[in-house]
Design a protein around this motif. Structure first.
Motif, PDB file in Angstrom:
ATOM      1  N   ALA A  32      56.441  39.619  50.757  1.00  0.00           N
ATOM      2  CA  ALA A  32      57.869  39.812  51.017  1.00  0.00           C
ATOM      3  C   ALA A  32      58.083  41.074  51.847  1.00  0.00           C
ATOM      4  N   GLY A  33      58.818  40.925  52.944  1.00  0.00           N
ATOM      5  CA  GLY A  33      59.129  42.046  53.806  1.00  0.00           C
ATOM      6  C   GLY A  33      58.023  42.454  54.759  1.00  0.00           C
ATOM      7  N   ASP A 128      66.718  31.150  54.353  1.00  0.00           N
ATOM      8  CA  ASP A 128      66.721  32.069  53.202  1.00  0.00           C
ATOM      9  C   ASP A 128      65.323  32.618  52.923  1.00  0.00           C
ATOM     10  N   THR A 129      64.326  31.756  52.973  1.00  0.00           N
ATOM     11  CA  THR A 129      62.950  32.197  52.750  1.00  0.00           C
ATOM     12  C   THR A 129      62.510  33.133  53.866  1.00  0.00           C
ATOM     13  N   ARG A 131      64.367  35.179  55.584  1.00  0.00           N
ATOM     14  CA  ARG A 131      64.982  36.493  55.373  1.00  0.00           C
ATOM     15  C   ARG A 131      64.218  37.302  54.333  1.00  0.00           C
ATOM     16  N   GLU A 132      63.673  36.635  53.314  1.00  0.00           N
ATOM     17  CA  GLU A 132      62.901  37.327  52.272  1.00  0.00           C
ATOM     18  C   GLU A 132      61.548  37.801  52.805  1.00  0.00           C
ATOM     19  N   LYS A 133      60.918  36.986  53.628  1.00  0.00           N
ATOM     20  CA  LYS A 133      59.573  37.292  54.093  1.00  0.00           C
ATOM     21  C   LYS A 133      59.548  38.276  55.257  1.00  0.00           C
TER      22      LYS A 133
END
Length: 150
Positions: A32-33, A128-129, A131-133
């Protein structure tokens, strides 16, 4: 002067976007990120659009498969790097990922040099996924794409 990168956010109906995971030992256990759009640095005076097309091919191992490019503007990452991006509709088989490599001394101060892929994984995901990754600042590219797609 801040470093500059240019990249392409590939998308397909759904919509889904293509994100890539940086290779090498520093990102091995990060998720994530830590992901990014296929992108790379370019030199002062170099055309950012041309750099984005080149870097896409280098990072995923295939020429840019899209057509028209939609401008997504620029973001400034926490590290100060400025990233300019375009979006394009296209497809890419993530199993065909063949990134170019970079070389560093590893382990540090060992005197040995090792090669690692610039990108070790690619993933199609929903917004959405993505944006998280994605690195936090690059999530704005997903939002800008969705605005343009209506």
């Amino acid at each position: 002067m801040s470093k500059r990168s240019a990249g392409i956010l590939l998308y397909r109906p759904g919509p889904q976007v293509l994100v890539v995971h940086p290779g090498g030992p520093f990102f091995k256990n990060k998720d994530a990120g830590a992901w990014t759009i296929p992108k790379g640095e370019y030199a002062p005076g170099e055309d950012p659009r041309a750099a984005a097309l080149r870097e896409f091919a280098e990072e995923v191992g295939t020429p840019f498969p899209g057509a028209d490019l939609l401008e997504l503007g620029e973001v400034k990452q926490r590290n100060g790097k400025l990233v300019t991006a375009w979006a394009a509709e296209g497809d890419f088989d993530t199993d065909a990922l063949r990134s170019n490599e970079f070389e560093i001394e590893w382990p540090p101060r060992s005197g040995r040099r090792r090669s690692f892929p610039e990108v070790d994984r690619a993933l199609w995901c929903d917004p959405d996924t993505a944006r998280e990754k994605l690195i936090a600042a690059q999530a704005a590219f997903v939002d800008r794409l969705l605005e343009q797609l209506g």
